[in-house]
Write a protein that holds these residues in place. Structure first.
Motif, PDB file in Angstrom:
ATOM      1  N   UNK A 140      12.312   4.527 -17.896  1.00  0.00           N
ATOM      2  CA  UNK A 140      12.874   3.220 -17.542  1.00  0.00           C
ATOM      3  C   UNK A 140      13.726   2.644 -18.667  1.00  0.00           C
ATOM      4  N   UNK A 324      10.353   4.233  -7.587  1.00  0.00           N
ATOM      5  CA  UNK A 324      11.794   4.108  -7.787  1.00  0.00           C
ATOM      6  C   UNK A 324      12.487   5.376  -7.317  1.00  0.00           C
ATOM      7  N   UNK A 343       2.963   3.374   0.391  1.00  0.00           N
ATOM      8  CA  UNK A 343       3.691   2.636  -0.626  1.00  0.00           C
ATOM      9  C   UNK A 343       3.771   3.444  -1.905  1.00  0.00           C
ATOM     10  N   UNK A 344       4.918   4.078  -2.151  1.00  0.00           N
ATOM     11  CA  UNK A 344       5.051   4.810  -3.406  1.00  0.00           C
ATOM     12  C   UNK A 344       4.995   3.823  -4.554  1.00  0.00           C
ATOM     13  N   UNK A 345       4.456   4.247  -5.649  1.00  0.00           N
ATOM     14  CA  UNK A 345       4.322   3.351  -6.791  1.00  0.00           C
ATOM     15  C   UNK A 345       3.030   3.645  -7.504  1.00  0.00           C
ATOM     16  N   UNK A 346       2.733   2.867  -8.535  1.00  0.00           N
ATOM     17  CA  UNK A 346       1.575   3.162  -9.367  1.00  0.00           C
ATOM     18  C   UNK A 346       0.282   3.268  -8.570  1.00  0.00           C
ATOM     19  N   UNK A 347       0.222   2.570  -7.428  1.00  0.00           N
ATOM     20  CA  UNK A 347      -1.030   2.575  -6.688  1.00  0.00           C
ATOM     21  C   UNK A 347      -1.181   3.773  -5.766  1.00  0.00           C
TER      22      UNK A 347
ATOM     23  N   UNK B 214      13.616  -3.842 -13.808  1.00  0.00           N
ATOM     24  CA  UNK B 214      12.294  -3.430 -14.291  1.00  0.00           C
ATOM     25  C   UNK B 214      12.400  -2.860 -15.698  1.00  0.00           C
ATOM     26  N   UNK B 230       7.259  -3.721  -2.519  1.00  0.00           N
ATOM     27  CA  UNK B 230       6.497  -2.696  -3.235  1.00  0.00           C
ATOM     28  C   UNK B 230       6.477  -2.913  -4.739  1.00  0.00           C
ATOM     29  N   UNK B 233       4.017  -5.679  -5.454  1.00  0.00           N
ATOM     30  CA  UNK B 233       2.608  -5.282  -5.356  1.00  0.00           C
ATOM     31  C   UNK B 233       2.201  -4.436  -6.554  1.00  0.00           C
ATOM     32  N   UNK B 234       3.168  -3.646  -7.048  1.00  0.00           N
ATOM     33  CA  UNK B 234       2.875  -2.768  -8.177  1.00  0.00           C
ATOM     34  C   UNK B 234       2.889  -3.529  -9.495  1.00  0.00           C
ATOM     35  N   UNK B 236       5.469  -4.929 -11.007  1.00  0.00           N
ATOM     36  CA  UNK B 236       6.638  -4.676 -11.846  1.00  0.00           C
ATOM     37  C   UNK B 236       7.560  -5.883 -11.909  1.00  0.00           C
TER      38      UNK B 236
END
Lengths: 502, 339
Positions: A140, A324, A343-347, B214, B230, B233-234, B236
């Motif tokens: 990032x 992302x 839901x893609x992402x940290x979770x 981000x 999203x 929720x994450x 960010x």
């Protein structure tokens, strides 16, 4: 070691017969769209997306991901056989792949590309499992200034691909850069060089240029030769495996390509062309005899082909871990996740471990399937080079025209492709190398965009690039590499004169 | 030689057979569907053949996904296949020019995206003669409401008021998806009406924009609800305000800009169905009816809501007024765009 347990669990999901079938369907379709110039992985996944609504989410994503990495295998084939990249990522492969095919060694080129793609794919998946989440956060840190620096580095490495004459190479590069100006300027909204044509407002499509310049112009040259009665007989296909002495350098190229592609893949916003350029230049610089490059150096195929596959795996990391999308195709995959209520992402790893690890496991299986499909097929494909020219000519014309049309369903793109075919023919006659044209075209729009973005962020201060550690470092490397190229070319003229000839 | 000829004949026959089968299949399929919707099909002899729905953006984008989500329900209502065709380029105008050039017989329709459609003719360097008046406006499909957000760990602002106050004194960078796109205009309107000093950094799309916010490269994010759910929720990003007259159901805790600072600046994008001007009013009415039923399908509404989109359904004259209002607000900031 938790990951390993999860991964085994993932194989349980991936090895059900339905999922194996969807994986096979995905990779086969991916191969197919990779082979067809024009229809790229983005369009391929998007077109199949609605068909997956009825499927289980895990099967759907296994299939769509299969299309994505499968297409990277397919793109090689047209590059090697007819000098026409099936998609942008295989552009560099034309440089050495096609000369190899002319020597009757298409099989070796396709074989090593298959092996490299497999290794690159596997390395990047292992990377995804082991260090993905950690690296994704670091990636990032790449903002517009860092991209700009990366593009400059890519362009500086182009100096090595300039061909016989540095001057002609620079003419080509500048021509490519000016092609990138056509269309709407993103930061001012002004429409440039469109001459009132709506079609030109978006710029000329990469595929039109690549297929015209590389594929069609090659046909024109061949046609001219056969009219003069000088056409050389199609080469006998020999040696489906690399020579003994080629194994070492090729495997090293594959190793380096794997790491390089993976790292570039992590950075959101890059495209699959950048790792292939970097890998090719790196191999050329590290080679004992750089003059072989452009005339059929196997490392020149092995490195970039590996890099574009490991790029794919790397590019999935920002999607899985941060949500992302790092490239247009991955953006379609993100759409698929959302449509299936995920839901893609940290979770994602915590909430849907079965799904994530199932997909990751399926990627191991899919890559193995692709290897099995590709190695024996390399033999079959390679025989195409033995087809007499008069039979091959119309087929290639059809493929290029249908391929260009399928881009945007527009005849304009077909016309542009024909124009660039003629231009490419003239350039070849004038010995202006084509590789710089097309590469600066790809990088040109990215260069302009990131430069203007960075300058807006820096409030117009050019020195801003050097105040940020990553962009400063990369830019310094680029400048040093340019100086190095210039100095060596002055000291050692022989290398330049015998350089890549396109 | 004989063998080869017979092979060739056999091949050709096989092709004919395959094509024949395929046609039969689609034929019987559509017949079934017409029977299902027979009661509504009696009045006019429309539609009798497949309808083309032009999407002026690439496959896989927001407009395309929305179109492909809607068409199955629409096919049920109309009884004929509805084929989505992507004609990307020219800021959407490649597709729109093609649609406007088609016969106004109701068999070529397309998505019209606002405010993108205005930028195509308000920008003088585009030299375009067609305007929104050349479209037969049928019905708005979705409203994609906009939000204003910042990085989650950005300590400088905890609410939108802080942000505005800060931005009045200090320059901040904000993302935009191109000149004259909805988020660019929102930033310009804020600069004009609230006196903020936002500098727009142009990106190629929302994904890039969100990533650079981000990553801390750009300060302020203008994006759509569907795009920020999203990342929010994450953890960010934090969403400071929604820029619509009312709060949105997906973000019940986020205040509107109007609630927070009393500003009327709105920011959203519209995606509606249109055709070339001059369509038979009966056909238009029939299409409105079919689109309305398809859009109101609960399954469809649920899918759209999950993507953060609001199914709208404003039709005909009202839809035209809605677009005219949007156009006027764009003309207001035209000077700031250098047009």
């Amino acid at each position: 070691m938790d990951s390993l347990g999860y991964l085994l669990h993932g194989f349980e999901t991936a090895l059900t017969w339905q999922n194996l079938l969807y994986c096979l369907l995905g990779v086969s379709f991916g191969m197919f769209i990779g082979v067809l110039p024009g229809l790229g992985p983005t369009a391929g996944t998007a077109l199949l997306l609605p068909l997956t609504f009825a499927l289980e989410p895990v099967s759907a994503i296994i299939m769509l991901a299969g299309i994505y990495y499968g297409s990277m295998y397919g793109g090689t084939i047209t590059s090697v056989l007819i000098n026409t990249p099936g998609e942008a990522a295989s552009l560099i492969t034309c440089l050495d792949g096609h000369p190899l095919a002319k020597q009757g060694r298409a099989g070796a080129a396709l074989g090593i590309a298959g092996i490299g793609s497999f290794i690159g794919g596997i390395v990047s998946i292992v990377g995804l499992v082991l260090i993905g989440p950690f690296l994704a956060k670091q990636a990032l840190k790449f903002g517009p200034p860092e991209f700009f620096a990366l593009v400059i580095l890519g362009l500086s490495l182009l100096l090595g691909l300039m061909g016989k004459s540095l001057l002609k190479g620079i003419i080509g590069a500048l021509f490519g850069l000016s092609l990138a100006f056509i269309g709407q300027d993103q930061s001012s909204g002004i429409i440039r060089f469109a001459f009132g044509q709506t079609e030109l407002m978006k710029g000329i499509d990469f595929i039109s240029i690549a297929m015209g310049m590389f594929g069609l112009s090659e046909l024109f040259l061949n046609a001219e030769e056969s009219l003069k009665g000088k056409a050389s007989a199609p080469p006998k296909v020999k040696g489906l495996l690399p020579n003994k002495e080629e194994w070492g350098p090729s495997m090293k190229a594959i190793g380096r390509g794997s790491v390089l592609g993976f790292l570039i893949g992590l950075i959101p916003g890059t495209n699959s062309v950048i790792p292939t350029i970097l890998s090719y230049s790196m191999e050329k610089k590290l080679s004992k005899d750089p003059s072989r490059f452009g005339k059929g150096a196997l490392e020149g195929v092995a490195g970039p082909e590996t890099a574009n596959n490991s790029y794919c795996g790397g590019a999935l990391i920002p999607l899985f871990t941060l949500g992302i999308p790092s490239s247009p195709t991955v953006a379609v995959l993100l759409g698929a996740f959302i449509m299936h209520g995920l839901t893609p992402g940290p979770t994602l790893f915590q909430k849907n471990p079965d799904l994530v690890w199932g997909i990751i496991a399926s990627m191991f299986i899919g890559n193995a399937m692709l290897l099995i499909m590709n190695l024996p097929l390399a033999n079959v494909w390679a025989r195409i080079t033995m087809v007499p020219f008069k039979l091959l000519f119309p087929i290639i014309i059809i493929i290029t025209i249908v391929g260009t049309y399928s881009l945007n369903n527009s005849m304009f793109d077909v016309g542009a492709m024909l124009v660039f075919g003629i231009l490419g023919y003239l350039f070849k006659k004038a010995e202006i190398p084509l590789a710089p044209i097309i590469l600066t075209y790809v990088l040109g729009s990215l260069l302009e965009k990131t430069l203007l973005q960075s300058l807006t962020i820096f409030k117009g201060d050019f020195l801003g690039f050097f105040t940020r550690p990553i962009s400063g470092t990369i830019l310094s490397i680029a400048i040093l590499s340019m100086l190095f190229s210039i100095i060596t070319s002055i000291r050692n003229k022989r290398v330049i004169t015998e350089d890549v000839e396109m | 030689m004989k063998k080869k000829i017979s092979m060739a004949v056999a091949l050709i026959l096989m092709f004919v057979l395959v094509i024949g089968c395929a046609q039969k299949e689609t034929g019987s399929n559509s017949k079934q569907q017409t029977n299902a919707g027979a009661s509504s099909a009696k009045k006019t002899e429309y539609p009798t053949k497949p309808i083309t729905l032009i999407v002026s953006y690439a496959a896989g984008g927001g407009t395309d996904l929305g179109a492909r989500l809607l068409t199955p329900y629409l096919e049920k209502e109309l009884g004929v296949p509805v084929v989505v065709e992507n004609k990307p380029g020219g800021g959407g105008w490649v597709g729109w020019a093609e649609m406007l050039g088609a016969k106004p017989d109701g068999y070529t329709l397309g998505y019209v995206n606002a405010p993108a459609v205005f930028a195509g003719y308000l920008n003088p360097s585009a030299k375009r003669k067609e305007t929104i008046d050349n479209f037969e406006l049928i019905m708005n499909h979705v409203i994609d409401p906009g939000v204003i957000a910042v990085r989650a760990d950005d300590k400088r602002f905890s609410n939108v008021k802080d942000l505005i106050e800060f931005a009045k004194k200090n320059e901040l960078s904000a993302n935009a998806n191109g000149v004259g796109t909805e988020n660019h205009i929102a930033a310009l309107q804020m600069n004009k009406e609230l006196g903020t000093k936002l500098r727009s950094v142009q990106f190629s799309g929302s994904a890039e924009s969100i990533t650079s916010v981000i990553g801390g490269h750009v300060d302020v994010l203008f994006a759509k609800v569907g795009e920020v759910l999203e990342p929010m929720k994450a953890g960010q990003i934090k969403i400071l305000a929604v820029m619509t007259p009312e709060r949105v159901p997906q973000l019940p805790d986020v205040p509107t800009l109007k609630e927070s600072i009393g500003s009327n600046i709105e920011y959203h994008s519209l995606r509606g169905i249109a055709g070339p001007k001059g369509m038979d009013p009966q056909i238009v009415a029939k299409l409105q009816d079919a689109f309305e039923k398809a859009m109101k399908n609960p399954e469809h509404e649920k899918k759209m809501s999950d993507m953060g989109l609001k199914v709208d359904g404003t039709k005909g004259e009202a839809f035209k007024q809605l677009l005219k209002k949007e156009e006027a607000s764009m003309v207001e900031v035209k000077g700031l765009l250098g047009w």
